[in-house]
Design a protein around this motif. Structure first.
Motif, PDB file in Angstrom:
ATOM      1  N   GLN A  76       1.048  -1.192  -0.268  1.00 13.04           N
ATOM      2  CA  GLN A  76       0.293  -0.033  -0.339  1.00 13.04           C
ATOM      3  C   GLN A  76       0.649   1.142   0.021  1.00 13.04           C
ATOM      4  OE1 GLN A  76      -2.199  -0.952   3.545  1.00 13.04           O
ATOM      5  NE2 GLN A  76      -4.245  -1.160   2.762  1.00 13.04           N
ATOM      6  N   ALA A  77       1.878   1.134   1.111  1.00 13.88           N
ATOM      7  CA  ALA A  77       3.208   2.053   0.463  1.00 13.88           C
ATOM      8  C   ALA A  77       3.619   2.451  -0.781  1.00 13.88           C
ATOM      9  CB  ALA A  77       4.237   2.043   1.510  1.00 13.88           C
ATOM     10  N   LYS A  78       3.923   4.110  -1.013  1.00 20.33           N
ATOM     11  CA  LYS A  78       4.807   3.933  -1.816  1.00 20.33           C
ATOM     12  C   LYS A  78       5.905   5.042  -1.584  1.00 20.33           C
ATOM     13  CE  LYS A  78       1.115   5.213  -4.581  1.00 20.33           C
ATOM     14  NZ  LYS A  78       0.660   3.670  -5.649  1.00 20.33           N
ATOM     15  N   PRO A  79       7.269   4.621  -3.329  1.00 16.35           N
ATOM     16  CA  PRO A  79       7.912   5.201  -2.326  1.00 16.35           C
ATOM     17  C   PRO A  79       8.261   6.622  -2.819  1.00 16.35           C
ATOM     18  CG  PRO A  79       8.675   4.133  -4.624  1.00 16.35           C
ATOM     19  CD  PRO A  79       7.255   3.726  -4.569  1.00 16.35           C
ATOM     20  N   ASN A  80       9.026   6.878  -1.658  1.00 17.94           N
ATOM     21  CA  ASN A  80       9.223   8.190  -1.199  1.00 17.94           C
ATOM     22  C   ASN A  80      10.502   8.788  -2.295  1.00 17.94           C
ATOM     23  OD1 ASN A  80      11.649   8.704  -0.138  1.00 17.94           O
ATOM     24  ND2 ASN A  80      10.089   7.378   2.251  1.00 17.94           N
ATOM     25  N   MET A  81      10.467  10.390  -2.317  1.00 19.94           N
ATOM     26  CA  MET A  81      11.229  11.598  -2.553  1.00 19.94           C
ATOM     27  C   MET A  81      13.081  10.883  -2.533  1.00 19.94           C
ATOM     28  SD  MET A  81       9.840  12.753  -5.221  1.00 19.94           S
ATOM     29  CE  MET A  81      10.679  13.555  -6.184  1.00 19.94           C
ATOM     30  N   GLY A  82      12.977  10.605  -1.267  1.00 17.37           N
ATOM     31  CA  GLY A  82      14.689  10.368  -1.119  1.00 17.37           C
ATOM     32  C   GLY A  82      14.724   8.644  -2.119  1.00 17.37           C
ATOM     33  N   HIS A  83      13.582   7.679  -1.987  1.00 16.62           N
ATOM     34  CA  HIS A  83      13.838   6.242  -2.987  1.00 16.62           C
ATOM     35  C   HIS A  83      14.612   6.905  -3.967  1.00 16.62           C
ATOM     36  CE1 HIS A  83      11.230   4.549   0.517  1.00 16.62           C
ATOM     37  NE2 HIS A  83      12.647   3.839   0.174  1.00 16.62           N
ATOM     38  N   PHE A  84      13.667   8.233  -4.999  1.00 15.76           N
ATOM     39  CA  PHE A  84      13.763   8.254  -6.301  1.00 15.76           C
ATOM     40  C   PHE A  84      15.256   9.068  -6.943  1.00 15.76           C
ATOM     41  CE2 PHE A  84      10.169   6.913  -8.489  1.00 15.76           C
ATOM     42  CZ  PHE A  84       9.959   6.745  -7.635  1.00 15.76           C
ATOM     43  N   GLY A 106      10.658  -3.547  -0.246  1.00 12.05           N
ATOM     44  CA  GLY A 106      10.524  -2.999  -1.680  1.00 12.05           C
ATOM     45  C   GLY A 106      10.655  -2.225  -1.825  1.00 12.05           C
ATOM     46  N   LEU A 107      10.543  -0.855  -1.384  1.00 15.03           N
ATOM     47  CA  LEU A 107      10.350   0.593  -1.384  1.00 15.03           C
ATOM     48  C   LEU A 107      11.002   1.201  -2.899  1.00 15.03           C
ATOM     49  CD1 LEU A 107       8.303   2.029   0.534  1.00 15.03           C
ATOM     50  CD2 LEU A 107       7.750   1.418  -0.757  1.00 15.03           C
TER      51      LEU A 107
END
Ligand code: APR
Length: 301
Positions: A76-84, A106-107
């Motif tokens: 349900q979570a989404k990768p955030n700008m830190g991951h990107f 897995g993000l």
């Protein structure tokens, strides 16, 4: 330690080899609980008390309910700008950048982060392995062999709608975590290889050995040459070997840049020097600011 983003940009610009060590704090902005913060509880259990082979031995159904809950939250979570921002850095630096993550959510795999530069030292929630034999089932969310199986939103939505490759996961992922006390072991997935062993989440539990091939890839990367910078992102650096990597990077000449919500939460692993950096705040906000020049330079070139 310096808190100047401009000074950090100077170091970033001249850094040839950079390593990132990531922990639960990187995924906090995506709504996933950290372990040692207030969120480290599930029902009335300390999360870390369920992430053990002993807990699984004692009550496999309860541990599966906990991991079914974590898988569902992660989906349900989404990768955030830190991951990107880290994915951008990885694409720009190529082999000059390695990301070591302790996170199993897995993000990072749901960003364009090149897989060869992403080292999952605690494996992932989405793999399965046998509690009794060496059988392992790589979930397509983490399959290094078929990176083409990108984890796009459609596949995540389908997974949430119960289209998991494993029917058992569909069942536990939708159990209301508040109701059943446990699941009868007879209903738990069994190993297709040894047939008597129970399948368990493919993550590394306390007291278990980490994936040796991944550790070797990390050591080989460090041994290739000196290291200019280690980013210690959202981790208490309380658990080895993660904590050890800060020392190894320093021994290879690296300056340390800590990104953490709480400036005092870091273990002794990173006692900072004058030439190091300490950025206090949310990794999802700080990393884009810190790594921005990498992205801008890509535009410039
Ligand atoms: N941004 C940056 N840092 C954050 C944020 C945020 N939004 N929120 C929390 N933090 C910091 C906390 O201050 C803490 O230092 O993230 C860190 C989280 O620490 P832990 O909960 O201990 O998580 P982690 O370091 O990943 O734990 C390491 O231990 O429990 C085992 O296997 C488990 O992988 C885990 C390992």
């Amino acid at each position: 330690a310096s808190t100047s983003i401009d000074e950090f940009h100077e170091v970033l610009r001249t850094s040839k080899r950079i390593v990132a060590l990531c922990g639960a704090g990187l995924s906090a902005a995506s709504g996933l609980d950290t372990f040692r913060g207030a969120g480290g509880m599930w029902r009335n259990y300390q999360a870390t008390s369920l992430a053990t082979p002993e807990a699984f031995e004692k009550d496999p159904g309860l541990v599966w309910l906990f991991y079914g809950y974590r898988r569902h939250k992660a989906l349900q979570a989404k990768p955030n700008m830190g991951h990107f921002a880290l994915a951008e850095l990885a694409k720009k630096k190529g082999d000059g950048f390695m990301c070591i993550t302790q996170n199993v959510d897995g993000l990072s795999q749901r960003t364009p982060h090149p897989r060869s530069q992403l080292k999952l030292i605690h494996d992932t929630l989405f793999d399965l392995k046998c509690f009794s034999c060496d059988y392992r089932e790589i979930d397509n969310f983490n399959d290094p062999v078929h990176p083409s199986l990108t984890i796009d939103d459609e596949s995540v939505t389908a997974r949430l709608a119960g289209a998991s490759t494993n029917p058992f996961h569909n069942r536990i992922a939708f159990l209301d975590p508040a109701t059943p006390q446990t699941i009868d072991p007879a209903e738990l997935p069994h190993c297709p290889k040894c047939t008597h062993g129970l399948l368990r989440p493919g993550v590394v539990w306390f007291g278990e050995s980490l994936p040796q091939d991944t550790l070797k890839e990390i050591d080989d990367w460090f041994d290739q040459d000196r290291v200019d910078l280690i980013l210690v992102i959202g981790t208490s650096a309380a658990v080895y070997p993660a904590a050890g990597y800060v020392q190894i990077a320093k021994r290879h000449g690296a300056r340390v840049a800590v990104v953490n919500m709480d400036k005092d939460s870091l273990g002794s692993a990173s006692n900072l020097r004058k030439t190091d950096f300490l950025f206090q705040g949310d990794a999802a906000e700080l990393l884009p600011q810190m790594l921005g020049p990498i992205r801008d330079r890509r535009k410039a070139s």
